[in-house]
Design a protein around this motif. Structure first.
Motif, short mmCIF file in Angstrom:
data_model
loop_
_atom_site.label_atom_id
_atom_site.label_comp_id
_atom_site.label_asym_id
_atom_site.label_seq_id
_atom_site.Cartn_x
_atom_site.Cartn_y
_atom_site.Cartn_z
N UNK A 1 10.67 2.25 -4.62
CA UNK A 1 9.76 2.11 -3.47
C UNK A 1 9.15 0.71 -3.43
N UNK A 2 8.90 0.17 -4.63
CA UNK A 2 8.24 -1.14 -4.70
C UNK A 2 9.19 -2.29 -4.44
N UNK A 3 10.43 -2.17 -4.91
CA UNK A 3 11.28 -3.37 -4.89
C UNK A 3 12.29 -3.42 -3.75
N UNK A 4 12.67 -2.28 -3.20
CA UNK A 4 13.72 -2.33 -2.17
C UNK A 4 13.12 -2.55 -0.80
N UNK B 1 3.81 6.80 -8.65
CA UNK B 1 2.78 5.75 -8.48
C UNK B 1 2.86 4.75 -9.64
N UNK B 2 3.00 5.31 -10.87
CA UNK B 2 3.08 4.45 -12.06
C UNK B 2 4.27 3.49 -11.97
N UNK B 3 5.43 4.05 -11.55
CA UNK B 3 6.63 3.23 -11.42
C UNK B 3 6.44 2.13 -10.38
N UNK B 4 5.80 2.49 -9.31
CA UNK B 4 5.54 1.54 -8.22
C UNK B 4 4.64 0.41 -8.73
N UNK C 1 4.34 -4.49 -9.53
CA UNK C 1 3.43 -5.41 -8.82
C UNK C 1 2.18 -4.71 -8.35
N UNK C 2 1.36 -5.46 -7.65
CA UNK C 2 0.08 -4.91 -7.20
C UNK C 2 0.28 -3.85 -6.12
N UNK C 3 -0.32 -2.70 -6.33
CA UNK C 3 -0.20 -1.61 -5.36
C UNK C 3 -1.58 -1.02 -5.09
N UNK C 4 -1.89 -0.91 -3.82
CA UNK C 4 -3.10 -0.18 -3.42
C UNK C 4 -2.66 1.25 -3.16
N UNK C 5 -3.29 2.20 -3.84
CA UNK C 5 -2.85 3.60 -3.71
C UNK C 5 -3.90 4.43 -2.97
N UNK D 1 0.85 -1.20 0.00
CA UNK D 1 0.00 0.00 0.00
C UNK D 1 0.89 1.25 0.00
N UNK D 2 0.58 2.15 -0.93
CA UNK D 2 1.34 3.39 -1.08
C UNK D 2 0.41 4.58 -0.79
N UNK D 3 0.83 5.44 0.12
CA UNK D 3 0.08 6.68 0.37
C UNK D 3 0.82 7.84 -0.27
#
Ligand code: FMN
Length: 203
Positions: free
Chosen positions: A198-201, A24-27, A31-35, A2-4
Motif C-alpha cells: 500500500x505504501x510503495x506501489x 498499518x505496521x507494514x505501511x 515511511x511516514x503515515x498518518x493513520x 494518509x491511510x484510513x
C-alpha cells in the motif's frame, strides 16, 4: 501518505483488528503515515434507511438524510490516499457493521446523467469521490476450510464500485476465538507485506 483503516468487527481484541494493525505496521515501515483508524462499532452510524437522497444530487455534494458520525467520516475518507477494509466472516458475508458502512458510503458515488431535449435520460456515468485510491482487504473467519468466497466477492465488488484500486488481501482461517490470529506468523507477515505494498506501489 494518509491511510484510513476501517474495522468491521464488533468485538474487542478482534482478529480483524490485529491483522489490520499489521497492515498499518507494514505501511509505516516504508515511511511516514498518518493513520485514521475507524472502529465502526464505536461510532454513531445508523442504519441506511434506503431513502436514496444521496443519489441524484449535484456531483461532489455529500448528501445524506441521516445526521450522525458518517458525515465527518465521508469527508475524511476523501483526504485519504489509501484504505484497508477489515471484516470478519459473519454468516458467510461481510459483518453487518461493514455492510451498513458500505451502504452509508453511497454519498461518495456520483452520477452524471445526460438528457435529450425532452428530458429523457440518454446516457450517464457513474464515478466516485474516492476514485483511484488504493485499498486492501482483510478477512478473518472461524472455519479452518476456506468459506469466505462470498465475503471476498461482496467486499471486492463494492470497493470496485467505489472505483478503488485493490492492492491485495489477507484471508485468515480458523480464528474462532478473539485474538487467535496473533499466533499465526504467516498471516501476520502477509498483512505486514500488504501494508508495504500500500505504501510503495503507485499508480
Ligand atoms: C454472527 C457470526 C457469524 C459467523 N459466521 C461465520 C461463517 O459463516 N463462517 C466462518 O468461517 N466463521 C463464521 N463466524 C466466525 C468468525 O468469522 C470468526 O470468529 C472471525 O475470526 C471473527 O473475527 P473477529 O475476531 O475479527 O471478530 C461467525 C461469527 C459470528 C459472531
Amino acid at each position: 501518505m494518509k491511510l484510513t483503516a476501517i474495522i468491521g468487527s464488533p468485538r474487542q481484541n478482534s482478529n480483524t483488528e490485529i491483522l489490520v494493525d499489521k497492515v498499518i505496521e507494514g505501511c509505516k515501515s516504508r515511511g511516514a503515515v498518518e493513520v485514521d483508524k475507524i472502529f465502526i462499532a464505536d461510532k454513531k452510524i445508523e442504519f441506511c434507511n434506503g431513502c436514496l437522497t444521496c443519489m441524484g444530487v449535484e456531483p461532489g455534494k455529500l448528501t445524506c438524510s441521516i445526521k450522525d458520525d458518517m458525515a465527518e467520516i465521508l469527508e475524511q475518507m476523501q483526504t485519504s490516499d489509501a484504505f484497508v477494509f477489515g471484516t470478519p466472516n459473519h454468516m458467510r458475508t461481510v459483518s453487518p457493521l461493514l455492510l451498513n458502512f458500505l451502504c452509508r458510503m453511497l454519498p461518495l458515488l456520483t452520477f452524471r446523467a445526460e438528457y435529450d431535449d425532452r428530458g429523457n435520460r440518454i446516457a450517464g456515468e457513474m464515478s466516485s469521490l474516492i476514485k483511484g485510491k488504493k485499498t486492501a482487504m482483510v478477512i478473518s473467519q472461524g472455519e479452518k476450510y476456506f468459506c469466505s468466497s462470498l465475503v471476498y466477492e461482496v467486499l471486492i465488488n463494492n470497493l470496485r464500485d467505489f472505483r478503488l484500486k485493490n492492492m491485495g488481501n489477507v484471508v485468515s482461517l480458523g480464528n474462532l476465538s478473539a485474538g487467535e490470529v496473533a499466533k499465526k506468523t504467516a498471516d501476520l507477515d502477509k498483512a505486514f507485506n500488504l501494508g508495504e505494498v500500500l505504501a510503495i506501489q503507485n499508480g
